[in-house]
Design an enzyme around this catalytic site. Structure first.
Site, PDB file in Angstrom:
ATOM      1  N   ASP A   1       0.858  -1.181   0.000  1.00  0.00           N
ATOM      2  CA  ASP A   1       0.000   0.000   0.000  1.00  0.00           C
ATOM      3  C   ASP A   1       0.895   1.232   0.000  1.00  0.00           C
ATOM      4  O   ASP A   1       1.722   1.391   0.897  1.00  0.00           O
ATOM      5  CB  ASP A   1      -0.869  -0.044   1.265  1.00  0.00           C
ATOM      6  CG  ASP A   1      -2.119   0.797   1.124  1.00  0.00           C
ATOM      7  OD1 ASP A   1      -2.172   1.621   0.190  1.00  0.00           O
ATOM      8  OD2 ASP A   1      -3.025   0.644   1.958  1.00  0.00           O
TER       9      ASP A   1
ATOM     10  N   ASP B   1      -3.138   2.566  -6.092  1.00  0.00           N
ATOM     11  CA  ASP B   1      -2.002   2.661  -5.162  1.00  0.00           C
ATOM     12  C   ASP B   1      -1.858   1.439  -4.253  1.00  0.00           C
ATOM     13  O   ASP B   1      -1.256   1.522  -3.195  1.00  0.00           O
ATOM     14  CB  ASP B   1      -2.142   3.920  -4.288  1.00  0.00           C
ATOM     15  CG  ASP B   1      -3.287   3.818  -3.316  1.00  0.00           C
ATOM     16  OD1 ASP B   1      -4.203   3.009  -3.552  1.00  0.00           O
ATOM     17  OD2 ASP B   1      -3.268   4.541  -2.305  1.00  0.00           O
ATOM     18  N   GLU B   2      -2.400   0.314  -4.688  1.00  0.00           N
ATOM     19  CA  GLU B   2      -2.432  -0.864  -3.828  1.00  0.00           C
ATOM     20  C   GLU B   2      -2.313  -2.126  -4.659  1.00  0.00           C
ATOM     21  O   GLU B   2      -2.902  -2.200  -5.730  1.00  0.00           O
ATOM     22  CB  GLU B   2      -3.822  -0.940  -3.214  1.00  0.00           C
ATOM     23  CG  GLU B   2      -3.922  -0.880  -1.744  1.00  0.00           C
ATOM     24  CD  GLU B   2      -5.372  -1.071  -1.410  1.00  0.00           C
ATOM     25  OE1 GLU B   2      -5.764  -2.198  -1.113  1.00  0.00           O
ATOM     26  OE2 GLU B   2      -6.123  -0.086  -1.490  1.00  0.00           O
TER      27      GLU B   2
END
Length: 416
Positions: A12, A107-108
Site C-alpha cells: 500500500d 495505489d495498492e
DNA sequence: TCTGGGGTCCTAGGACCC
DNA sequence: TCTGGGGTCCTAGGACCC
C-alpha cells in the site's frame, strides 16, 4: 516436492497522491497538504498528507470541512495522469519481485511471494528489499503487510503504516484478528457495522461467538462467509485465491457534479454530450462495444435515480450513446427540478463485432471514421481541442475552443 | 460543513420462456 | 383453467472500496 507456505504481500503506497504531488512540487514537503480541489469547492478530499491528518483531515471529507479544520493547509487539484504514470512504475517494481501481481487500485497491490525465498530470502528480508527498491525506482514509500491470505496481508499493511512492514506469522491469524474492530474488515462499511453493533458485535472476536445462521439472516451471503472464518478456522484462506492479472473492465462511466445546481437544459445537454463523448472515447480505446447505457441523475436534495436501456446493437459511438442518454433524461427528469449531478455509464460489453460489417455499415461507418479522427486530434492537441455540439440533428455541428478543428458532416471527407 | 469520481458486487422484482 | 417452478435477462437501488 515441498509445499511452500502461501505468502501474500499487500503493498500500500503511503499517502500516494500527496507523495506524487510532492515530487512535482517539493515545496509541499512537510506541510499540511490536501489533494482533491480548492478550499471553497464542492467536492471531497482525495488524499491528505500526514501533517494535515493531525488536524483531523481525512479522505472523503468535504473540502470545506478540511479548510475549516486546517486553514493553513495547501489545497492542490488532483492529477489523475500523474497518478496513473506512477502507478505503472509501482507495478514494474512489484513485477520484478514476483510474476503474480494484482493491482487492486491505483495505489495498492497484492503480490504472491509464495516460493520466492530462494530468490529474495524470507518474507521480512524480501519486504525490506522491496521497500528499498520502491524508493529507489519511484521515490515513493510504501507499507507492506505479509500474511497467508489477502485479508491477513491487507490487515497487516494497515498496521505497518507508514513505511513499515508487518508480518503475521502463520498460525497466529485468529489471535491477530480477534481484537480488531469489525470495521477493519474490508467489506464492512457503515451500514454493516451498525447492523453488527445492533447484534452486540463490535470486534472480530465477538463475531466468532455468534451463530452462523444469525449472521446470515442479517447480512446475507457475506455474513455467512464472515461467520465461520471469524472463528479462525480456515483463517488462512480468507479471500485466498489466485493473484494474477486484473479482470477486464465490466463498465465504463463518467459523472459530473455541477458547482451550482442547475435546471438549464442547454447546460444539462452539453454536459450529457461531454460525458457521452468521454465514455465513447474510452470504449473505443479499449475496443469495447457496450449493450447497455445508463443515465444517472442526482437532484439538489441528493435523491438519485438511474435509468438504463439495453440496445439492440451494441455501440461505442458518442452520438449513439448521447441519443439514448438524452432520451432517458427527458423521459425521467422532473422538469424544472434542479440537478446536482449527471452521469453516463456503459456496460454489458459485447465481444468485439466483426469489424468489416461495422465499418461498411453506411452511416455508422462514417461516424466511426469521424470519431477515430476526433480521437486522433485529441491525442495530438488535448481533450479540450475539439468537442461535438449538443442537439445534434444530422451530422456534426462544429463547436471549438482555442484550437478550432472542423468536423465533417456525413457527406464531407474525414480529415487526417 | 453538506455529501467527488470511478469502479465492483449483491439483492430483488418483473418479463419471458419452457 | 384458477395456477408450479426453474432459468435467464433486464432494471433499479444500494453497500462498499480507494
Amino acid at each position: 516436492m515441498t509445499e511452500f507456505p502461501k505468502t501474500v504481500f499487500h503493498v500500500d503506497m503511503d499517502a500516494f497522491f500527496v507523495s506524487v504531488e510532492e515530487l512535482f512540487d517539493p515545496a509541499l514537503k512537510g506541510k499540511p497538504v490536501v489533494v482533491g480541489g480548492q478550499r471553497q469547492e464542492r467536492g471531497v478530499v482525495s488524499a491528505a498528507s500526514y501533517e494535515a491528518r493531525k488536524f483531523g483531515v481525512h479522505s472523503a471529507m468535504p473540502l470545506r470541512t478540511a479548510a475549516r479544520l486546517c486553514p493553513e493547509a495547501t489545497f492542490v487539484d488532483g492529477h489523475p495522469d500523474r497518478y496513473r504514470e506512477y502507478s505503472e512504475k509501482v507495478y514494474r517494481v512489484l513485477e520484478s519481485f514476483s510474476p503474480q501481481v494484482e493491482m487492486v487500485s491505483i495505489d495498492e497491490a497484492y503480490v504472491d511471494m509464495t516460493g520466492t525465498a530462494r530468490l529474495h530470502g524470507p518474507p521480512m528480508l524480501a519486504a525490506h528489499k522491496l521497500h528499498a527498491s520502491m524508493k529507489a525506482q519511484t521515490q515513493l514509500n510504501c507499507s507492506i503487510g505479509i500474511g497467508a491470505s489477502r485479508l491477513i496481508a491487507k490487515v497487516c499493511s494497515g498496521k505497518a503504516k507508514p513505511h513499515g512492514v508487518f508480518y503475521a506469522i502463520p498460525g497466529g491469524e485468529a489471535k491477530l484478528l480477534a481484537p480488531l474492530d469489525v470495521r477493519d474488515i474490508p467489506g464492512v462499511g457503515k451500514v454493516t457495522e451498525q447492523k453488527l453493533r445492533g447484534l452486540g458485535i463490535h470486534t472480530v472476536g465477538d463475531m466468532a461467538t455468534i451463530e452462523d445462521r444469525l449472521l446470515e439472516r442479517h447480512l446475507g451471503k457475506w455474513g455467512l462467509a464472515l461467520a465461520g472464518k471469524a472463528r479462525g478456522e480456515d483463517a488462512g484462506a480468507w479471500f485466498a485465491g489466485t493473484i494474477g492479472q486484473a479482470e477486464p473492465a465490466k463498465s465504463i462511466s463518467h459523472e459530473h457534479t455541477f458547482n451550482e445546481d442547475t435546471a438549464n437544459v442547454e447546460q444539462i445537454e452539453a454536459t450529457l454530450m461531454r460525458l457521452s463523448e468521454m465514455v465513447g472515447r474510452r470504449l473505443r480505446e479499449h475496443g469495447f462495444q457496450a449493450r447497455t447505457v445508463q443515465l444517472k441523475l442526482r437532484y439538489k436534495d441528493f435523491t438519485t435515480i438511474t435509468r438504463a436501456r439495453t440496445l439492440e446493437m451494441p455501440t461505442q459511438l458518442d452520438n449513439e450513446i448521447f441519443r439514448e442518454i438524452d432520451h432517458l433524461f427527458h423521459a425521467n427528469w422532473r422538469k424544472g427540478a434542479e440537478i446536482r449531478l449527471l452521469g453516463v455509464q456503459a456496460s454489458s460489453f459485447a465481444a468485439p463485432s466483426a469489424q468489416g460489417d461495422f465499418l461498411n455499415d453506411g452511416d455508422r461507418g462514417r461516424w466511426q471514421q469521424a470519431l477515430s479522427a476526433v480521437d486522433r486530434v485529441r491525442d495530438r492537441f488535448g481533450e479540450s481541442s475539439i468537442t461535438l455540439a449538443t442537439g445534434m440533428k444530422g451530422g456534426f455541428r462544429e463547436r471549438t475552443h482555442e484550437n478550432p478543428v472542423g468536423l465533417p458532416g456525413k457527406d464531407k471527407p474525414v480529415p487526417d
